[in-house]
Design an enzyme around this catalytic site. Structure first.
Site, mmCIF file in Angstrom:
data_model
loop_
_atom_site.group_PDB
_atom_site.id
_atom_site.type_symbol
_atom_site.label_atom_id
_atom_site.label_comp_id
_atom_site.label_asym_id
_atom_site.label_seq_id
_atom_site.Cartn_x
_atom_site.Cartn_y
_atom_site.Cartn_z
ATOM 1 C CE LYS A 275 -5.271 10.773 -8.365
ATOM 2 N NZ LYS A 275 -4.888 9.415 -8.688
ATOM 3 N NE ARG B 237 -0.324 -7.224 -5.234
ATOM 4 C CZ ARG B 237 -0.967 -7.182 -6.386
ATOM 5 N NH1 ARG B 237 -0.539 -6.431 -7.356
ATOM 6 N NH2 ARG B 237 -2.046 -7.919 -6.576
ATOM 7 C CG ASN C 253 -3.910 -11.218 -3.990
ATOM 8 O OD1 ASN C 253 -4.833 -10.594 -3.474
ATOM 9 N ND2 ASN C 253 -3.328 -10.845 -5.117
ATOM 10 N N GLY C 254 -6.750 -12.768 -2.418
ATOM 11 C CA GLY C 254 -8.093 -13.014 -2.948
ATOM 12 C C GLY C 254 -9.066 -13.247 -1.820
ATOM 13 C CE LYS D 43 -0.535 1.343 -8.803
ATOM 14 N NZ LYS D 43 -0.909 2.744 -9.024
ATOM 15 C CB CYS E 273 -2.794 -9.637 -0.395
ATOM 16 S SG CYS E 273 -4.074 -9.495 0.843
ATOM 17 C CG HIS F 240 -28.897 22.833 -10.613
ATOM 18 N ND1 HIS F 240 -30.075 23.372 -11.061
ATOM 19 C CD2 HIS F 240 -27.984 23.060 -11.594
ATOM 20 C CE1 HIS F 240 -29.906 23.883 -12.266
ATOM 21 N NE2 HIS F 240 -28.632 23.701 -12.617
ATOM 22 C CD1 TRP G 244 -5.614 -2.856 1.598
ATOM 23 C CD2 TRP G 244 -7.346 -4.202 1.197
ATOM 24 N NE1 TRP G 244 -6.736 -2.072 1.488
ATOM 25 C CE2 TRP G 244 -7.812 -2.866 1.237
ATOM 26 C CE3 TRP G 244 -8.269 -5.213 0.958
ATOM 27 C CZ2 TRP G 244 -9.150 -2.531 1.045
ATOM 28 C CZ3 TRP G 244 -9.601 -4.881 0.773
ATOM 29 C CH2 TRP G 244 -10.024 -3.537 0.813
ATOM 30 C CD GLU H 192 -6.468 7.852 -4.874
ATOM 31 O OE1 GLU H 192 -6.636 6.647 -5.017
ATOM 32 O OE2 GLU H 192 -5.889 8.553 -5.725
ATOM 33 C CD GLU I 5 -7.262 11.092 -11.398
ATOM 34 O OE1 GLU I 5 -8.283 10.473 -11.050
ATOM 35 O OE2 GLU I 5 -6.114 10.668 -11.132
HETATM 36 O O1 M6R Z 1 -5.584 -0.859 -11.741
HETATM 37 P P1 M6R Z 1 -6.764 -0.030 -12.100
HETATM 38 O O2 M6R Z 1 -6.430 1.114 -12.987
HETATM 39 O O3 M6R Z 1 -7.900 -0.840 -12.660
HETATM 40 O O4 M6R Z 1 -7.272 0.591 -10.729
HETATM 41 C C1 M6R Z 1 -8.468 1.315 -10.682
HETATM 42 C C2 M6R Z 1 -8.588 2.077 -9.393
HETATM 43 O O5 M6R Z 1 -8.601 1.216 -8.301
HETATM 44 C C3 M6R Z 1 -7.445 3.097 -9.232
HETATM 45 O O6 M6R Z 1 -7.418 4.004 -10.279
HETATM 46 C C4 M6R Z 1 -7.618 3.865 -7.918
HETATM 47 O O7 M6R Z 1 -8.705 4.728 -7.992
HETATM 48 C C5 M6R Z 1 -6.327 4.588 -7.567
HETATM 49 N N1 M6R Z 1 -6.190 4.619 -6.167
HETATM 50 C C6 M6R Z 1 -6.287 5.965 -8.137
HETATM 51 O O8 M6R Z 1 -5.237 6.747 -7.680
#
Ligand code: M6R
Length: 591
Positions: free
Chosen positions: A473, A29, A100-101, A586, A2, A492, A74, A476, A469
């Protein structure tokens, strides 16, 4: 999660428009819905506008005003509907609330308020705050009514309340971020979940701390301690962030801009944190156990850090922060916990850090955003200085954090200066390598994979978290099911998944396990897998490949950057928005 924005004393009397512009900068956000409330210049009632979906190019028809609050949602409690969009109002319509929360005890509060005759129109936890303040306002001034309501809330929350009667705003923070922007010249004040929202107007900020509140009315701002309810003095900070940092600068998306910025951000990171890096190294040299933690991309970064440290003879443990608690009992006063977070506000990471702190550990935070909760909880802070990362998908913060971990691993063996040189050289190499030719090659690869629904990514040692990672990518940004495995795991079980034509990305470096990885590639190929090599060398096992710079342990940077670019172009090709992938936010400030 949010985004919150508020402006008081808008010089053009276009507070709704200013808020809309601010919300557009915060959309990363949360983008389930958005809404704005204003106190119009004329008339004596609050006006609220709300819509589901992304803000996009939205315009507002709200009337002229000096004061407004706005929110991008969100969804947590209640579906994505107009009624559940913020701002929420009380029964009198004189209050508007954004939040937010999560109010963990909202059901109990709601029942009590209903028994007192309050009428609820949404399914959200937030609406209880509006009615609570309304109830308190019967007994006390607005400011106290907000503070007293906030006392009742359980959970991590940041709340902003706009009051029609006093034409003022009160905001409280505990656990969720809130920053005040101060434009002394124009006597304008802002509130936001993140600085880029108001960077256009001011870079003079005050990051509210947990259990602090701010009240803003025309020409007046006050900070309060929520424990004592007393006003406190505060010292604003002038950030060195530039407006361009929060703009796309000609790129179609922030993600692409941030990918291309990495050569600069990596180079910057290499030189900004010498003192804190030395401090961590000195703890390690004194025999402190090392624990690394983070979530998502930051957790893969942590895992790569574990390999870097092992190279330097340092044993460490890595816990995804969301799974750290069973293991925090092994943390003691002789442990240094390296917490990695772009935002410094990720709830799971903060929980792990707080638990470690309780057990006496020293906390070192590798963060990108400034003024975060994690920064405040930490004994040593390494701000990586990558500048605001706006795209939900993390790219430049990741490479900056990873560079920092590399430097830490090398400083313990007395090779800091050498490591700085290597990181700088890597950034220059990345600059030359990440050229139009490479981009075109990756774009073409993305076109050939556009209808793929499943892909596999393998790597070994440093390239295993690299594969994780890389796969994240793709997942996501393009919503392709990309599964990462360590090359050693294939035989395995995983190999059953490979069919004719299944895309298999093979991440590799010129290292001691290169031949093993290529053998795994051969095994995949023998089962019909389409092998796409991502490495500094060619191999006959590859059906096609993308060459990355040969940089020893730092080769993994280029390998992951290919995943960033490929994810971006696949996302575009498949009609997704790489800056705002579905269902994601985010900053994940809820458990
Ligand atoms: O703000 P942070 O680095 O703590 O966030 C951690 C994860 O939420 C963040 O890396 C998330 O996996 C992203 N969507 C990665 O692209």
């Amino acid at each position: 999660m949010c985004g919150i924005f508020a402006v008081v004393n808008d010089d053009l009397k276009e507070a709704a428009q200013t808020t809309l512009d601010g919300l557009k900068k915060l959309e990363y956000r949360g983008y389930d819905s958005w809404g704005i409330a204003v106190k119009p210049l004329k008339g004596n009632e609050l006006k609220i506008e709300k819509h589901i979906g992304k803000i996009g190019e939205a315009k507002t028809k709200l009337p002229k005003s000096l004061i407004a609050i706005g929110h991008t949602r969100w969804a947590t409690h209640g579906g994505v509907t107009d009624a559940n969009a913020h701002p929420h109002s009380d029964c009198t319509g004189k209050l508007a609330v954004i939040h937010n929360g999560i109010v963990e005890n909202y059901q109990m509060i709601k029942e009590e308020l209903i028994s007192k005759g309050h009428r609820f129109v949404s399914e959200t936890d937030t609406e209880v705050i509006a009615h609570l303040v309304e109830e308190n306002k019967k007994l006390m001034p607005f400011r106290d009514a907000v503070f007293t309501a906030f006392d009742v809330l359980i959970g991590s929350n940041a709340v902003v309340v706009l009051d029609l009667d006093t034409e003022s705003i009160a905001s409280c923070r505990n656990g969720s971020p809130m920053v005040v922007g101060i434009d002394e010249n124009k006597g304008r004040y802002f509130l936001a979940s993140d600085v880029p929202a108001f960077l256009k107007y001011t870079s003079t900020v005050y990051f509210l701390e947990d259990m602090e509140a701010v009240t803003i009315s025309k020409g007046d701002i006050k900070i309060f301690d929520l424990e004592t309810k007393q006003e406190k003095t505060f010292a604003p900070l002038v950030l060195d962030w530039k407006l361009e940092d929060a703009e796309k600068e000609g790129y179609p998306h922030f993600m692409l801009k941030e990918i291309h910025e990495q050569h600069k951000t990596i180079a910057k990171t290499a030189v900004v944190n010498a003192a804190p890096i030395e401090k961590i190294a000195s703890m390690i040299k004194q025999g402190y156990k090392v624990v690394l933690t983070g979530c998502g991309t930051a957790s893969y970064c942590a895992l790569m850090g574990k390999y870097f440290l092992a190279e330097s003879g340092i044993e460490s443990q890595v816990y995804g922060s969301y799974e750290a608690l069973p293991f925090t009992k092994f943390i003691d006063g002789k442990t240094v916990v390296i917490a990695i977070s772009q935002s410094g506000e990720t709830a799971d990471t903060l929980i792990a850090v707080k638990e470690a702190k309780k057990r006496g550990a020293k906390i070192a935070a590798i963060v990108n955003s400034r003024g975060s909760t994690m920064e405040r909880l930490s004994d040593v802070v390494l701000p990586v200085g990558a500048g605001p990362e706006i795209a939900v998908v993390s790219t430049k913060a990741f490479t900056a954090q990873l560079s920092s971990l590399y430097l830490i691993s090398r400083v313990v063996t007395g090779q800091y200066n050498q490591a700085v040189k290597e990181v700088k050289r890597m950034s220059e190499t990345v600059k030359d390598w990440l050229n139009d030719e490479l981009v075109e090659k990756i774009m073409n690869l993305s076109k050939s994979l556009i209808s793929t629904e499943h892909a596999y990514v393998i790597g070994k040692h440093l390239n295993y978290p690299g594969a994780q990672e890389f796969a994240l990518k793709l997942k996501e940004t393009s919503y392709i099911h990309a599964e990462p495995f360590t090359a050693g795991e294939l035989k395995h079980g995983v190999i059953t998944l490979i069919q004719k034509g299944t895309p298999c990305f093979v991440l590799s470096s010129n290292d001691s396990v290169k031949n093993e990885v290529l053998s795994s590639a051969a095994e995949l190929k023998a089962r019909g897998g389409h092998i796409i090599g991502i490495s500094p060398f060619d191999s006959h096992e590859y059906d096609e490949s993308i060459k990355t710079p040969d940089l020893g342990d730092l080769t993994v940077f280029g390998n992951v950057i290919v995943g960033q670019l490929l994810g971006y172009y696949l996302g575009i090709g498949r009609g997704a928005d790489p800056d705002k992938p579905r269902n994601l936010a985010k900053s994940v400030t809820v458990k």
